[in-house]
Scaffold this active site. Structure first.
Site: not given
Ligand code: SAM
Length: 222
Positions: A38, A61, A97-98, A117, A120, A195-197
Site C-alpha cells: 500500500g 499499490e 491487491n496485496a 505504513c 487504511d 511517506t506522504e501520509e
Molecule cells: N503507505 C502510504 C503512506 O504512508 O503515505 C499510503 C498510505 S494510504 C492511507 C493506504 C494505501 O494503501 C492507499 O494508497 C491504498 O490504495 C493502498 N491499499 C489499500 N488496500 C490495498 C491492498 N489490498 N493492496 C495494495 N494496496 C492497498
C-alpha cells in the site's frame, strides 16, 4: 475488480525486467527483498532506494492512478539522476491487491522486510476484516518473509495500532522487537518521516505509533 489485475500464476513466471529494466534480474539472480505494501505516492520507496542501493525494493499499490503516479515519479528520478552514481534503478512499483496475490509475486522466504505504513484504518467494526493485518494474512506475510526478516508497521490511528499489535503478538511466527531495537534501526527512522501520509500527520501534529516484528523460525525447522 481483480479481473482487471495483472498477476503471475507463480513468482517464477513474473517478468521483473519491466519493473527494473536497468538491473539484469535474470542473470544476476536478483530478487525483490523489500516490499512496501500500500505504498501510496511512493515516498518510502524513494528514501529507501539510496539507503539500500544493492537491494530490489517494490511498492505494491491497489489504486491505478496512484500506481501510475509512482511509476512516472520513478522514471523522472531515473532520468534526473542519469549521470549520477545512484540512479533509482532498484526501486519499482506494481499495481496489485496485496491481500490476495502476495504469494503470486514472492516465493517462500524471499523477503527481508515488509512495510505497512499508515494502512487504511477501516474504523467500523464490520469493516475490520478488510484490514491489511489479520491472522490469515499474517500467515501469508510469514510465508514470503525469511527467518529473521522484519515486518514494520506505523499508523496514526491508535485503535489500528492496537489491532496490529494484538494480531502480531498472537501469531506464533512473529516476535515484537524492542523499543531499543526500533531506536537504532535505520528503516524505522526512514519510515517515520518519508511517506506522504506520515508527513501529513506531522503537519497536523498527530501521533505516530510504530511496531516492528521479527519473523521467527518455523517450529518444524528448530
Ligand atoms: N503507505 C502510504 C503512506 O504512508 O503515505 C499510503 C498510505 S494510504 C492511507 C493506504 C494505501 O494503501 C492507499 O494508497 C491504498 O490504495 C493502498 N491499499 C489499500 N488496500 C490495498 C491492498 N489490498 N493492496 C495494495 N494496496 C492497498
Amino acid at each position: 475488480s481483480d479481473h482487471a489485475l495483472d498477476y503471475p500464476r507463480s513468482p517464477q513466471l513474473m517478468d521483473w525486467s519491466q519493473i527494473y529494466p536497468h538491473i539484469n534480474t535474470a542473470t544476476n539472480n536478483k530478487q525483490v527483498e523489500i516490499a512496501d505494501i500500500g505504498c501510496g505516492f511512493g515516498g518510502l520507496l524513494i528514501d529507501l532506494g539510496p539507503a539500500f542501493s544493492e537491494t530490489l525494493i517494490l511498492g505494491m499499490e491497489i489504486r491505478v492512478q496512484v500506481t501510475q503516479y509512482v511509476e512516472d515519479r520513478i522514471l523522472a528520478l531515473r532520468h534526473q539522476h542519469a549521470e549520477n552514481a545512484y540512479k533509482y534503478d532498484n526501486i519499482g512499483v506494481i499495481r496489485g491487491n496485496a491481500m490476495k496475490f502476495l504469494p503470486n509475486f514472492f516465493a517462500r522466504g524471499q523477503l527481508r522486510k515488509i512495510f505497512f505504513c499508515f494502512p487504511d484504518p477501516h474504523f467500523k467494526q464490520r469493516k475490520h476484516k478488510a484490514r491489511i493485518v489479520t491472522n490469515t494474512l499474517l500467515s501469508e506475510y510469514a510465508f514470503v518473509l525469511r527467518e529473521g526478516g522484519v515486518i514494520y508497521t506505523i499508523t496514526d490511528v491508535e485503535d489500528l495500532h492496537e489491532w496490529m499489535v494484538k494480531h502480531l503478538d498472537e501469531h506464533p511466527l512473529f516476535e515484537r522487537l524492542s523499543k531499543e531495537w526500533e531506536d537504532q534501526d535505520e528503516c524505522v527512522k526512514i519510515m517515520y518521516n518519508s511517506t506522504e501520509e506520515g508527513q501529513k500527520v506531522t503537519r497536523n501534529k498527530g501521533s505516530k505509533w510504530v511496531a516492528c516484528y521479527k519473523r521467527l523460525p518455523n517450529p518444524e525447522d528448530c
